[in-house]
Design an enzyme around this catalytic site. Structure first.
Site, short mmCIF file in Angstrom:
data_model
loop_
_atom_site.label_atom_id
_atom_site.label_comp_id
_atom_site.label_asym_id
_atom_site.label_seq_id
_atom_site.Cartn_x
_atom_site.Cartn_y
_atom_site.Cartn_z
N LYS A 46 47.83 28.86 -34.01
CA LYS A 46 48.12 27.45 -34.31
C LYS A 46 46.83 26.63 -34.29
O LYS A 46 46.25 26.40 -33.23
CB LYS A 46 49.10 26.87 -33.28
CG LYS A 46 49.69 25.55 -33.75
CD LYS A 46 50.16 24.65 -32.62
CE LYS A 46 49.05 23.93 -31.94
NZ LYS A 46 48.25 23.04 -32.79
N GLU A 81 39.39 28.07 -22.67
CA GLU A 81 38.00 27.68 -22.99
C GLU A 81 38.03 26.17 -23.17
O GLU A 81 38.55 25.68 -24.17
CB GLU A 81 37.53 28.36 -24.28
CG GLU A 81 37.39 29.86 -24.18
CD GLU A 81 36.20 30.31 -23.34
OE1 GLU A 81 35.37 29.45 -22.98
OE2 GLU A 81 36.11 31.50 -23.05
N CYS A 118 31.49 22.28 -27.72
CA CYS A 118 31.78 22.35 -26.28
C CYS A 118 30.48 22.49 -25.49
O CYS A 118 30.35 21.92 -24.41
CB CYS A 118 32.74 23.48 -25.97
SG CYS A 118 32.21 25.07 -26.61
N GLU A 130 32.81 13.77 -21.11
CA GLU A 130 32.39 14.53 -22.29
C GLU A 130 32.48 13.63 -23.51
O GLU A 130 33.57 13.26 -23.93
CB GLU A 130 33.31 15.75 -22.46
CG GLU A 130 32.87 16.61 -23.62
CD GLU A 130 33.82 17.77 -23.92
OE1 GLU A 130 35.05 17.60 -23.83
OE2 GLU A 130 33.30 18.84 -24.29
P1 NAD Z 1 42.83 19.32 -27.67
O1 NAD Z 1 42.97 19.86 -26.31
O2 NAD Z 1 43.28 17.95 -27.97
O3 NAD Z 1 43.59 20.26 -28.73
C1 NAD Z 1 43.34 21.64 -28.83
C2 NAD Z 1 44.56 22.32 -29.39
O4 NAD Z 1 45.65 22.22 -28.46
C3 NAD Z 1 45.08 21.76 -30.69
O5 NAD Z 1 45.49 22.83 -31.53
C4 NAD Z 1 46.29 20.94 -30.24
O6 NAD Z 1 47.26 20.76 -31.25
C5 NAD Z 1 46.83 21.80 -29.13
N1 NAD Z 1 47.69 21.10 -28.16
C6 NAD Z 1 47.82 19.77 -27.95
N2 NAD Z 1 48.70 19.54 -26.94
C7 NAD Z 1 49.10 20.76 -26.50
C8 NAD Z 1 49.97 21.20 -25.45
N3 NAD Z 1 50.59 20.34 -24.64
N4 NAD Z 1 50.15 22.53 -25.26
C9 NAD Z 1 49.50 23.42 -26.04
N5 NAD Z 1 48.66 23.07 -27.05
C10 NAD Z 1 48.46 21.75 -27.27
O7 NAD Z 1 41.27 19.54 -28.02
P2 NAD Z 1 40.47 19.02 -29.30
O8 NAD Z 1 40.30 17.56 -29.15
O9 NAD Z 1 41.11 19.59 -30.53
O10 NAD Z 1 39.07 19.77 -29.11
C11 NAD Z 1 37.98 19.25 -28.43
C12 NAD Z 1 37.87 19.86 -27.06
O11 NAD Z 1 37.77 21.27 -27.12
C13 NAD Z 1 36.61 19.42 -26.32
O12 NAD Z 1 36.92 19.11 -24.99
C14 NAD Z 1 35.72 20.66 -26.36
O13 NAD Z 1 34.75 20.72 -25.35
C15 NAD Z 1 36.73 21.74 -26.27
N6 NAD Z 1 36.17 23.01 -26.77
C16 NAD Z 1 35.91 24.01 -25.88
C17 NAD Z 1 35.33 25.19 -26.32
C18 NAD Z 1 35.02 26.32 -25.38
O14 NAD Z 1 34.80 27.44 -25.84
N7 NAD Z 1 34.99 26.10 -24.07
C19 NAD Z 1 35.03 25.35 -27.67
C20 NAD Z 1 35.31 24.30 -28.54
C21 NAD Z 1 35.89 23.13 -28.07
#
Ligand code: NAD
Length: 473
Positions: free
Chosen positions: A169, A242, A276, A372
């Site tokens: 997803k 992650e 990230c 962040e």
């Molecule tokens: P987000 O947490 O808003 O969304 C990530 C995913 O989770 C999306 O597909 C979203 O639809 C889904 N989601 C939303 N609510 C959910 C729920 N309740 N249960 C399950 N899934 C749900 O993150 P974002 O804004 O898309 O991405 C940015 C963040 O990702 C930043 O904090 C960044 O640091 C982090 N990130 C981490 C890594 C890593 O490897 N550690 C890599 C890339 C990004």
């Protein structure tokens, strides 16, 4: 709106129960429609993955790996098509988008070379103890919007090689390249091995709580990661998280300020800071603080900010409106507390453009330092001695990455050893490699991805402990 995108359920390209717009962040205008799954389609996707699991897990690992390799090869053939779609939905400059597609190919290929390890733990006196690695079942893979393709590959490669099936997803603002990958999965993989559904941030909880999902592989924010972990608790599902980071770059006093500024700038601004492990705070010795600030501000002012599809663009737009507002608010707050040396104002044009922004003279408790930012804004902070800067760098709930810049590598490495993060780079940045494990400490993650241990995260250790029966009496 030139082409139609479809979900992938049980090998079939299917329309969504409804649709929504996908926005090009460089124009803030919709350019495509995304199929949106409903709960029935989610259940059908999980059922398809579950149905495909017995045959896929019984397929010899070399055959599974060969199919992952074939997916990589097909993706490579279609590189430019994927790269231009990625720029359109995500915003990153075309050369960076091409880099992401290449990285996706490279990651899948690297996993196609890896194998779950069977270990003989004991073989003596008629006692043979063997630790096997068996697949888990259906993996729910959930990805964010900053690197939609490569972060999916980090999960697809190990999940499939290990013998699992998947429901993938993507994030609602960058679903299209994942759906396009679905064409390749449909062409090359048995039906049901990979299924793709899209949502508008509503299906994640249903997916993570689904009783037929054995593992959740999540990349995204720490706030959502907490919810994922709570939701996986019921079924005691395997989970890898992650999550977010607030990585410090520490410049040591034996580096030339201009060189350090250039390196830190690249680490902070690639993908418009939406990484990230981007540099999110820079710590610079007081003796070179002014010179460093001037130099990094100059680099910021000279950077070409434009639609990623335009040649020469170095920094594209922020990926979505919500993040655009968040970054603007952090800059406005920082303006009250410190000095904005470069950037600071969104560009006066359609799209979510914020030019590279450098802020100096902030206290450590400023939101731009503690939170962040996930955007092209960097606070530059002054320090006096090494122990002090190590303590300040570690004073965070996050612990994802970090960088140390120093001519004396041994000294820089000693500092790196004291930074409480999953990865610390010395004199390089973003050296992420599918054969090297990557994981966050503290609230930056749980478990890890990549490397042999990342592959093993998609398996269950299965110990068989056998002895010979004593002779019959
Ligand atoms: P987000 O947490 O808003 O969304 C990530 C995913 O989770 C999306 O597909 C979203 O639809 C889904 N989601 C939303 N609510 C959910 C729920 N309740 N249960 C399950 N899934 C749900 O993150 P974002 O804004 O898309 O991405 C940015 C963040 O990702 C930043 O904090 C960044 O640091 C982090 N990130 C981490 C890594 C890593 O490897 N550690 C890599 C890339 C990004």
């Amino acid at each position: 709106m030139e082409r139609t995108f479809t979900l992938l359920i049980n090998g079939e390209a299917v329309s969504g129960a409804s649709e929504f717009d996908v926005i090009n962040p460089a124009t803030a205008e919709p350019f495509a429609r995304c199929p949106k799954a409903d709960a029935n389609q989610l259940n059908a996707a999980v059922a398809a993955a579950r149905g495909a699991f017995p045959a896929w897990s019984a397929t010899p690992v070399d055959e599974r790996a060969a199919l992952v390799d074939a997916v990589a090869a097909r993706l490579q053939e279609r590189m430019s098509e994927f790269a231009s779609l990625l720029t359109r939905e995500q915003g990153k400059p075309l050369d960076q988008a091409t880099g992401e597609v290449m990285g996706t190919v490279f990651t899948l290929r690297a996993f196609a070379q890896m194998r779950p390890e069977t270990k003989v733990l004991r073989d003596e006196g008629g006692n043979r103890v063997v630790e096997h690695r068996t697949p888990l079942g259906v993996v729910a893979a959930i990805t964010p919007w900053n690197f939609p393709m490569i972060l999916a590959a980090n999960k697809i490669g190990p999940a499939l090689v290990a013998g699992n099936t998947m429901v993938l997803k993507p994030a609602p603002t960058t679903p299209l390249t994942t759906l396009l990958m679905g064409e390749i999965f449909a062409e090359l993989l048995p039906a049901g091995v990979v299924n793709i559904i899209c949502d508008q941030n509503d299906l994640g909880p249903l997916l993570t709580a689904h009783p037929d999902v054995a593992k959740v592989a999540f990349t995204g924010s720490t706030a959502t990661g907490r919810k994922v972990m709570a939701s996986a608790a019921d079924g005691v599902k395997r989970v890898t998280l992650e999550l977010g980071g607030n990585d410090a770059a520490i410049v040591l006093d034996d580096v030339e300020p201009a060189l350090a500024a250039q390196k830190v700038f690249q680490g902070a601004m690639y993908n418009a800071g939406q990484i990230c492990v981007a540099v999110k705070r820079a710590y610079v010795p007081e003796g070179m603080y002014d010179e460093f600030c001037e130099e990094i501000a100059r680099l910021a002012r000279e950077t070409v900010v434009d639609d990623g599809a335009k040649q020469g663009a170095k920094v594209g737009p922020i990926q979505n409106a919500m993040q655009f507002e968040k970054v603007k608010a952090l800059i406005e707050d920082a303006r009250q507390r410190g000095t904005v040396l470069a950037g600071g104002d969104p560009l006066d044009r359609p799209g979510y453009f914020i030019p590279p922004t450098i802020v100096r003279d902030l206290d450590d408790d400023a939101p731009l330092v503690r939170e962040e930012q996930f955007g092209p804004v960097l606070p530059v902070l002054k320090y006096r001695d090494i122990d002090e800067v190590i303590a300040r760098a570690n004073d965070s709930d996050y612990g994802l990455g970090g960088t140390i810049w120093g001519r004396n590598v041994a000294r820089a490495t000693e500092v790196a050893m004291k930074i409480d993060s999953g990865t610390v780079w010395v004199n390089q940045h973003l050296a992420i490699d599918p054969t090297i494990p990557f994981r966050g400490s503290k609230q930056s993650g749980l478990g890890g991805e990549l490397g042999q241990s990342g592959l093993h995260e998609y398996t269950q250790a299965h110990v068989v402990n056998a002895v010979e029966l004593e002779p019959a009496a």
